[in-house]
Design a protein around this motif. Structure first.
Motif, PDB file in Angstrom:
ATOM      1  N   SER A   1       1.581   0.905 -14.094  1.00  0.00           N
ATOM      2  CA  SER A   1       2.663   0.406 -13.462  1.00  0.00           C
ATOM      3  C   SER A   1       2.999   1.094 -12.277  1.00  0.00           C
ATOM      4  N   ILE A   2       3.850   0.785 -11.483  1.00  0.00           N
ATOM      5  CA  ILE A   2       4.414   1.402 -10.380  1.00  0.00           C
ATOM      6  C   ILE A   2       5.601   2.382 -10.866  1.00  0.00           C
ATOM      7  N   SER A   3       5.677   3.341 -10.460  1.00  0.00           N
ATOM      8  CA  SER A   3       6.725   4.457 -10.765  1.00  0.00           C
ATOM      9  C   SER A   3       6.675   5.319  -9.420  1.00  0.00           C
TER      10      SER A   3
ATOM     11  N   VAL B   1       0.901  -1.199  -0.028  1.00  0.00           N
ATOM     12  CA  VAL B   1      -0.089  -0.137  -0.090  1.00  0.00           C
ATOM     13  C   VAL B   1       0.872   1.452   0.040  1.00  0.00           C
ATOM     14  N   ALA B   2       2.062   1.138   0.898  1.00  0.00           N
ATOM     15  CA  ALA B   2       2.905   2.357   0.579  1.00  0.00           C
ATOM     16  C   ALA B   2       3.443   2.642  -0.720  1.00  0.00           C
ATOM     17  N   ASP B   3       3.898   1.541  -1.329  1.00  0.00           N
ATOM     18  CA  ASP B   3       4.468   1.746  -2.761  1.00  0.00           C
ATOM     19  C   ASP B   3       3.442   2.356  -3.529  1.00  0.00           C
ATOM     20  N   ILE B   4       2.172   1.790  -3.546  1.00  0.00           N
ATOM     21  CA  ILE B   4       0.905   2.581  -4.220  1.00  0.00           C
ATOM     22  C   ILE B   4       0.706   3.754  -4.033  1.00  0.00           C
ATOM     23  N   ALA B   5       0.649   4.149  -2.767  1.00  0.00           N
ATOM     24  CA  ALA B   5       0.530   5.725  -2.252  1.00  0.00           C
ATOM     25  C   ALA B   5       1.584   6.582  -2.811  1.00  0.00           C
ATOM     26  N   ARG B   6       2.915   5.905  -2.961  1.00  0.00           N
ATOM     27  CA  ARG B   6       4.052   6.953  -3.478  1.00  0.00           C
ATOM     28  C   ARG B   6       3.619   7.083  -4.957  1.00  0.00           C
ATOM     29  N   ALA B   7       3.331   6.024  -5.557  1.00  0.00           N
ATOM     30  CA  ALA B   7       3.135   6.346  -7.108  1.00  0.00           C
ATOM     31  C   ALA B   7       2.155   7.138  -7.362  1.00  0.00           C
ATOM     32  N   VAL B   8       1.005   7.535  -6.571  1.00  0.00           N
ATOM     33  CA  VAL B   8       0.037   8.228  -7.236  1.00  0.00           C
ATOM     34  C   VAL B   8       0.052   9.393  -6.215  1.00  0.00           C
ATOM     35  N   GLY B   9       1.396   9.913  -5.529  1.00  0.00           N
ATOM     36  CA  GLY B   9       1.550  11.179  -4.967  1.00  0.00           C
ATOM     37  C   GLY B   9       1.234  11.347  -3.479  1.00  0.00           C
ATOM     38  N   TYR B  10       1.243  10.252  -2.707  1.00  0.00           N
ATOM     39  CA  TYR B  10       1.301  10.365  -1.156  1.00  0.00           C
ATOM     40  C   TYR B  10       2.494   9.903  -0.728  1.00  0.00           C
ATOM     41  N   SER B  11       3.242  10.588   0.247  1.00  0.00           N
ATOM     42  CA  SER B  11       4.305  10.026   0.904  1.00  0.00           C
ATOM     43  C   SER B  11       3.931   9.379   2.098  1.00  0.00           C
ATOM     44  N   ASP B  12       2.542   9.665   2.657  1.00  0.00           N
ATOM     45  CA  ASP B  12       2.060   8.953   4.011  1.00  0.00           C
ATOM     46  C   ASP B  12       0.982   8.065   3.502  1.00  0.00           C
ATOM     47  N   PRO B  13       1.139   6.730   3.601  1.00  0.00           N
ATOM     48  CA  PRO B  13       0.293   5.695   3.541  1.00  0.00           C
ATOM     49  C   PRO B  13      -1.132   5.820   4.157  1.00  0.00           C
ATOM     50  N   PHE B  14      -0.862   6.207   5.470  1.00  0.00           N
ATOM     51  CA  PHE B  14      -2.399   6.614   6.194  1.00  0.00           C
ATOM     52  C   PHE B  14      -3.310   7.583   5.367  1.00  0.00           C
ATOM     53  N   GLY B  15      -2.372   8.673   5.201  1.00  0.00           N
ATOM     54  CA  GLY B  15      -3.162   9.546   4.441  1.00  0.00           C
ATOM     55  C   GLY B  15      -3.820   8.951   3.231  1.00  0.00           C
ATOM     56  N   PHE B  16      -2.969   8.359   2.483  1.00  0.00           N
ATOM     57  CA  PHE B  16      -3.520   7.765   1.204  1.00  0.00           C
ATOM     58  C   PHE B  16      -4.802   6.764   1.522  1.00  0.00           C
ATOM     59  N   SER B  17      -4.744   5.889   2.529  1.00  0.00           N
ATOM     60  CA  SER B  17      -5.691   4.958   2.778  1.00  0.00           C
ATOM     61  C   SER B  17      -7.011   5.727   3.276  1.00  0.00           C
ATOM     62  N   ALA B  18      -6.766   6.718   3.923  1.00  0.00           N
ATOM     63  CA  ALA B  18      -8.136   7.725   4.376  1.00  0.00           C
ATOM     64  C   ALA B  18      -8.836   8.183   3.116  1.00  0.00           C
ATOM     65  N   ALA B  19      -7.957   8.625   2.224  1.00  0.00           N
ATOM     66  CA  ALA B  19      -8.497   9.152   0.863  1.00  0.00           C
ATOM     67  C   ALA B  19      -9.182   8.220   0.076  1.00  0.00           C
ATOM     68  N   PHE B  20      -8.402   7.169  -0.093  1.00  0.00           N
ATOM     69  CA  PHE B  20      -8.940   5.847  -0.552  1.00  0.00           C
ATOM     70  C   PHE B  20     -10.545   5.480  -0.320  1.00  0.00           C
ATOM     71  N   LYS B  21     -10.496   5.453   1.025  1.00  0.00           N
ATOM     72  CA  LYS B  21     -11.804   4.748   1.753  1.00  0.00           C
ATOM     73  C   LYS B  21     -12.817   5.843   1.428  1.00  0.00           C
ATOM     74  N   ARG B  22     -12.489   7.180   1.792  1.00  0.00           N
ATOM     75  CA  ARG B  22     -13.288   8.143   1.405  1.00  0.00           C
ATOM     76  C   ARG B  22     -14.118   8.172  -0.170  1.00  0.00           C
ATOM     77  N   VAL B  23     -13.264   7.938  -1.122  1.00  0.00           N
ATOM     78  CA  VAL B  23     -13.849   8.019  -2.384  1.00  0.00           C
ATOM     79  C   VAL B  23     -14.235   6.740  -2.939  1.00  0.00           C
ATOM     80  N   ARG B  24     -13.573   5.414  -2.440  1.00  0.00           N
ATOM     81  CA  ARG B  24     -13.941   4.075  -2.782  1.00  0.00           C
ATOM     82  C   ARG B  24     -14.853   3.574  -1.726  1.00  0.00           C
TER      83      ARG B  24
END
Length: 337
Positions: free
Chosen positions: A323-325, A277-300
């Motif tokens: 792909s991951i970058s 999840v941390a890899d994917i968070a970074r790939a879409v612009g989030y350095s904090d995986p917890f912030g990414f997870s919160a945003a993902f749950k809010r949207v999805r």
């Protein structure tokens, strides 16, 4: 990258069902696979597309109809034809399977009329779609759409007609690319039709300010965007961009960006099994995986791990798949305003 290019990049006719059949009436070909998108056009003659639970659509020479799945449809010589429907799908597309004149990758000039008069030449291509990105495109399309002859797709039809008339090495690759080209031309024509109601992002792409902003967000989705930074790159004030973007797209720039990032993340979660999840968070612009997870749950509606467990695995990645970058600059959690 513009919005349309980004949405259609997962729609690829990679070894897809492709048939060219020359038919003498009466006929009824029932397409049973329920592909996400199926494109039908006739080079010569006429016929009718009869979608499931929808009114019949006439199909004349060089007109194109696109049917959105999973509903099935039938191609007939006339409404109420006496012909017994022949089921056509992946398995009747190859020689000797299904007993029809429907083929994968080459033409069949069968039929009773030896001189070709009274026959109809059908070309059909079915498109498998990949993931959430492609679903955004599907959501913008009706169950059935049609495009008249005489548009930008006509030159593609000429190439298709030439290619299906021979059986040569590399033919499937050529047909796949021609199908991709045909679909792009068809959707462009349909979105731009007089009196049409295209999705907001289609019209917004042509605005000199909002179009630039959309291209930046789709080209650099992981960049640490703020409205001020986006306004600077597009050459207008922050307030001008914010109002113009909301007026044309229907939501603020950073709300749009967050939803797009979560769409990209959803596909990555399915396609990249080894990525954390941390890899994917970074790939879409989030350095904090917890912030990414919160945003993902809010949207999805689900957190990333739950989504990954419940999502249907995607088909093998097609050309242009996600792909991951790791971006050079990562935003911390939500985009800053």
């Amino acid at each position: 990258m513009d919005v349309f290019s980004d949405l259609i990049r997962g729609v690829r006719a990679h070894g897809s069902l492709f048939g060219s059949s020359t038919l003498s009436p009466p006929w009824a070909l029932r397409f049973v696979d329920g592909a996400p998108l199926t494109l039908c056009t006739v080079l010569t003659g006429t016929g009718w597309i009869v979608p499931e639970s929808r009114p019949p659509e006439p199909l004349r020479a060089r007109e194109t109809v696109v049917v959105r799945g999973p509903a099935t449809f039938t191609f007939v010589d006339e409404v109420g034809t006496r012909a017994e429907p022949i089921a056509c799908g992946e398995h009747c597309a190859a020689p000797g399977q299904g007993g029809t004149r429907h083929r994968r990758g080459w033409s069949d000039h069968g039929g009773d009329a030896a001189d070709g008069r009274g026959t109809t030449t059908l070309i059909v291509g079915a498109y498998p779609l990949r993931g959430e990105i492609s679903r955004h495109l599907l959501d913008a399309l009706p169950a059935v759409l049609r495009v008249d002859a005489g548009g930008t797709a006509d030159p593609v039809l000429d190439h298709l007609a030439a290619e299906v008339s021979v059986d040569v090495p590399g033919q499937q690759a050529v047909l796949d690319r021609l199908l991709d080209w045909m679909l792009v031309c068809t959707l462009r024509e349909w979105f731009d039709r007089p009196g049409g109601e295209p999705p907001a992002w289609w019209a917004a792409q042509r605005d000199p300010v909002v179009g630039d902003a959309l291209r930046l967000l789709h080209t650099e989705p992981a960049a640490p965007w703020t409205v001020a930074a986006l306004a600077e790159r597009t050459g207008v004030s922050r307030s001008t961009l914010a109002k113009r973007f909301a007026d044309l797209v229907g939501e603020p720039p950073l709300t749009y960006l967050t939803r797009w990032r979560m769409t990209l993340a959803a596909d990555l979660l399915i396609e990249q099994d080894a990525a954390t999840v941390a890899d994917i968070a970074r790939a879409v612009g989030y350095s904090d995986p917890f912030g990414f997870s919160a945003a993902f749950k809010r949207v999805r509606g689900l957190n990333p791990s739950e989504f990954r467990r419940t999502a249907t695995p995607a088909s093998p990645a097609a050309e242009g798949s996600a792909s991951i970058s790791t971006p050079r600059n990562s935003a911390a959690a939500e985009p800053r305003r």
